[in-house]
Write a protein that holds these residues in place. Structure first.
Motif, short mmCIF file in Angstrom:
data_model
loop_
_atom_site.label_atom_id
_atom_site.label_comp_id
_atom_site.label_asym_id
_atom_site.label_seq_id
_atom_site.Cartn_x
_atom_site.Cartn_y
_atom_site.Cartn_z
N LYS A 46 -2.38 14.71 5.00
CA LYS A 46 -3.36 15.65 5.53
C LYS A 46 -2.74 16.45 6.67
O LYS A 46 -1.90 15.94 7.42
CB LYS A 46 -4.61 14.92 5.99
N LYS A 47 -3.16 17.69 6.80
CA LYS A 47 -2.60 18.58 7.81
C LYS A 47 -3.13 18.26 9.20
O LYS A 47 -4.34 18.15 9.40
CB LYS A 47 -2.90 20.04 7.45
N ASP A 48 -2.22 18.10 10.15
CA ASP A 48 -2.58 17.93 11.55
C ASP A 48 -2.77 19.32 12.16
O ASP A 48 -1.81 20.09 12.25
CB ASP A 48 -1.47 17.17 12.29
N PRO A 49 -3.99 19.67 12.56
CA PRO A 49 -4.23 21.03 13.07
C PRO A 49 -3.45 21.35 14.35
O PRO A 49 -3.21 22.51 14.64
CB PRO A 49 -5.74 21.05 13.32
N LYS A 50 -3.05 20.34 15.08
CA LYS A 50 -2.31 20.56 16.33
C LYS A 50 -0.86 20.94 16.07
O LYS A 50 -0.29 21.80 16.75
CB LYS A 50 -2.37 19.32 17.21
N THR A 51 -0.24 20.29 15.10
CA THR A 51 1.19 20.52 14.84
C THR A 51 1.44 21.39 13.62
O THR A 51 2.53 21.95 13.48
CB THR A 51 1.91 19.17 14.64
N GLY A 52 0.46 21.46 12.73
CA GLY A 52 0.65 22.18 11.47
C GLY A 52 1.42 21.37 10.45
O GLY A 52 1.69 21.85 9.35
N LEU A 53 1.77 20.13 10.78
CA LEU A 53 2.53 19.27 9.88
C LEU A 53 1.59 18.43 9.03
O LEU A 53 0.47 18.13 9.43
CB LEU A 53 3.47 18.35 10.67
N MET A 54 2.08 18.04 7.85
CA MET A 54 1.35 17.12 7.01
C MET A 54 1.68 15.69 7.45
O MET A 54 2.84 15.38 7.76
CB MET A 54 1.72 17.31 5.54
N VAL A 55 0.67 14.83 7.48
CA VAL A 55 0.85 13.46 7.97
C VAL A 55 0.31 12.49 6.91
O VAL A 55 -0.81 12.66 6.42
CB VAL A 55 0.12 13.24 9.31
N ASP A 56 1.11 11.47 6.58
CA ASP A 56 0.64 10.50 5.59
C ASP A 56 -0.13 9.38 6.28
O ASP A 56 -0.27 9.35 7.51
CB ASP A 56 1.80 9.98 4.73
N VAL A 57 -0.65 8.43 5.50
CA VAL A 57 -1.50 7.38 6.04
C VAL A 57 -0.73 6.41 6.94
O VAL A 57 -1.34 5.63 7.68
CB VAL A 57 -2.21 6.59 4.92
N PHE A 58 0.59 6.47 6.91
CA PHE A 58 1.41 5.62 7.76
C PHE A 58 1.85 6.34 9.03
O PHE A 58 2.63 5.81 9.81
CB PHE A 58 2.63 5.12 6.98
N GLU A 61 5.28 12.25 9.60
CA GLU A 61 5.06 13.69 9.52
C GLU A 61 6.01 14.34 8.52
O GLU A 61 7.18 13.96 8.41
CB GLU A 61 5.27 14.33 10.89
N PHE A 62 5.49 15.35 7.82
CA PHE A 62 6.27 16.10 6.85
C PHE A 62 6.17 17.58 7.16
O PHE A 62 5.11 18.08 7.53
CB PHE A 62 5.76 15.84 5.43
N THR A 63 7.30 18.28 6.99
CA THR A 63 7.32 19.72 7.16
C THR A 63 7.58 20.37 5.80
O THR A 63 8.21 19.77 4.92
CB THR A 63 8.41 20.14 8.16
N SER A 64 7.08 21.57 5.62
CA SER A 64 7.22 22.25 4.32
C SER A 64 8.53 23.02 4.26
O SER A 64 8.96 23.63 5.24
CB SER A 64 6.05 23.20 4.11
N THR A 65 9.17 22.97 3.08
CA THR A 65 10.35 23.78 2.81
C THR A 65 10.12 24.47 1.47
O THR A 65 9.17 24.15 0.75
CB THR A 65 11.63 22.92 2.73
N ILE A 66 10.99 25.38 1.11
CA ILE A 66 10.84 26.10 -0.14
C ILE A 66 10.91 25.17 -1.34
O ILE A 66 10.38 25.45 -2.41
CB ILE A 66 11.88 27.24 -0.26
N ASP A 67 11.58 24.02 -1.17
CA ASP A 67 11.71 23.07 -2.27
C ASP A 67 10.77 21.88 -2.13
O ASP A 67 10.93 20.89 -2.83
CB ASP A 67 13.15 22.58 -2.37
N GLY A 68 9.80 21.98 -1.22
CA GLY A 68 8.83 20.90 -1.10
C GLY A 68 8.84 20.29 0.29
O GLY A 68 9.56 20.73 1.19
N PRO A 69 8.05 19.23 0.48
CA PRO A 69 7.95 18.61 1.81
C PRO A 69 9.20 17.82 2.18
O PRO A 69 9.84 17.22 1.33
CB PRO A 69 6.73 17.69 1.66
N MET A 70 9.51 17.85 3.46
CA MET A 70 10.64 17.09 3.98
C MET A 70 10.15 16.28 5.18
O MET A 70 9.37 16.78 5.99
CB MET A 70 11.77 18.03 4.42
N VAL A 71 10.60 15.04 5.27
CA VAL A 71 10.20 14.22 6.41
C VAL A 71 10.66 14.90 7.70
O VAL A 71 11.82 15.28 7.83
CB VAL A 71 10.81 12.81 6.30
N ASN A 72 9.75 15.06 8.63
CA ASN A 72 10.04 15.86 9.83
C ASN A 72 11.13 15.24 10.69
O ASN A 72 11.87 15.94 11.36
CB ASN A 72 8.76 16.05 10.65
#
Length: 330
Positions: A46-58, A61-72
């Motif tokens: 789910k997207k963290d509105p503060k950072t703009g990063l996707m965060v999993d249940v653990f 944080e993940f950041t988006s790249t042209i080839d998909g999500p990458m662990v931040n």
């Protein structure tokens, strides 16, 4: 060609199931056409509105790249778990029984799937989640330095995902359930076969047993040269390997282990270079299909093609449809 296929044009799902069953399909499926790729919304990133990063249940944080999500932490170094012996401190406190899984399945089915396609459900990250939390180097070191704690974490992750699968699949009814565990590069395994067999294999086996009980096809997503452990994947109970890459003896795995191969396209070859011509790209697709489609148990997939070169991806998929649809009628 099988008699039952001579009259009726099948859906992508029906044609794919013939491949999974070891029967002759009407055409060589193209993975991106044959499947809808989904995972749970309720326990998804789910997207963290503060950072703009996707965060999993653990909490990773993940950041988006042209080839998909990458662990931040790949760039930032902010590891969620720094000491494997303290893994319990970051396990999510989620009552899975309190989730409305029927609604979750409805959302997934209505928003993420396409009519006529099989449902390919990403159901578990085990070693993958461990290195998401720690980074590859720390996770690899932990397997050697703290094998007991590593095994405990991997089993705790399996417990979580098995419980979630049982709830989710009661309503979703996926065709295939994928375990995602990258344990190799094109040069070979990241860990020794011995370590894999002692720490990862028994945990994956627990998840696969649950998938088989659910009634779906167990699928392992693993890149690279995995030749040394293909037999182990068969023993675990996986029925599908993807993306099955050309560094492996794919046809041997199909015959010896009745494994369905998804992939077979050479991402390092002449059809995937920045200056590749259209004919080189199309030829790379035909080569993959000619090499691995005989005898069935094969699904084409251009894993390794990048959205940085969208025209290449378009040509690949176009050729896969054209050539793949007429292949078994040649």
């Amino acid at each position: 060609m099988d008699i039952h296929m001579s009259k009726k044009e099948l859906t992508e799902k029906e044609n794919l199931h013939l491949v999974l069953e070891g029967r002759t399909p009407q055409w060589v499926p193209s993975f991106m056409d044959a499947c809808s790729f989904v995972s749970s919304v309720a326990i998804g990133r789910k997207k963290d509105p503060k950072t703009g990063l996707m965060v999993d249940v653990f909490g990773t944080e993940f950041t988006s790249t042209i080839d998909g999500p990458m662990v931040n932490h790949t760039k930032q170094g902010g590891f969620r778990l720094k000491d494997i012996t303290k893994w319990k401190e970051i396990m999510p406190d989620i009552d899975l029984s309190a989730i409305d899984w029927e609604e979750d399945a409805n959302i997934v089915r209505n928003k993420l799937t396409k009519p006529g396609q099989a449902i390919n459900y990403t159901g578990a990250w085990l070693w993958e989640q461990m290195h998401y939390m720690m980074g590859f180097e720390n996770a690899l070191a932990s397997l050697v330095e703290e094998p007991e704690a590593s095994f405990e974490l991997l089993n705790a992750l399996a417990d979580f995902y098995i419980e979630a699968l049982k709830y989710a699949c009661k309503y979703l009814k996926p065709d295939m359930i994928m375990v995602q565990d990258h344990v190799a590069t094109h040069k070979g395994l990241l860990i020794s076969p011995k370590t894999f067999r002692e720490l990862i294999k028994p945990v994956e086996k627990r998840v696969v047993d649950a998938i088989l009980e659910i009634g779906a096809y167990p699928e392992i997503h693993v890149d690279g040269n995995i030749e040394a452990i293909i037999g182990d994947y068969a023993e675990i109970g996986f029925k599908v390997i993807q993306p099955f890459q050309v560094f492996n003896d794919i046809n041997r795995a199909k015959v010896k282990y009745s494994m369905t191969a998804i992939g077979g396209w050479d991402a390092f070859g002449p059809g995937n270079q920045e200056d590749s011509t259209e004919e080189e790209i199309r030829a790379s697709v035909r080569l993959a299909i000619d090499t691995y489609a005989p005898g069935g148990r094969y699904v084409f997939w251009e894993s390794g093609a990048t959205d940085a070169f969208p025209e290449t991806v378009r040509i690949i998929r176009d050729e896969a449809r054209i050539y793949g649809h007429q292949y078994y009628n040649k």
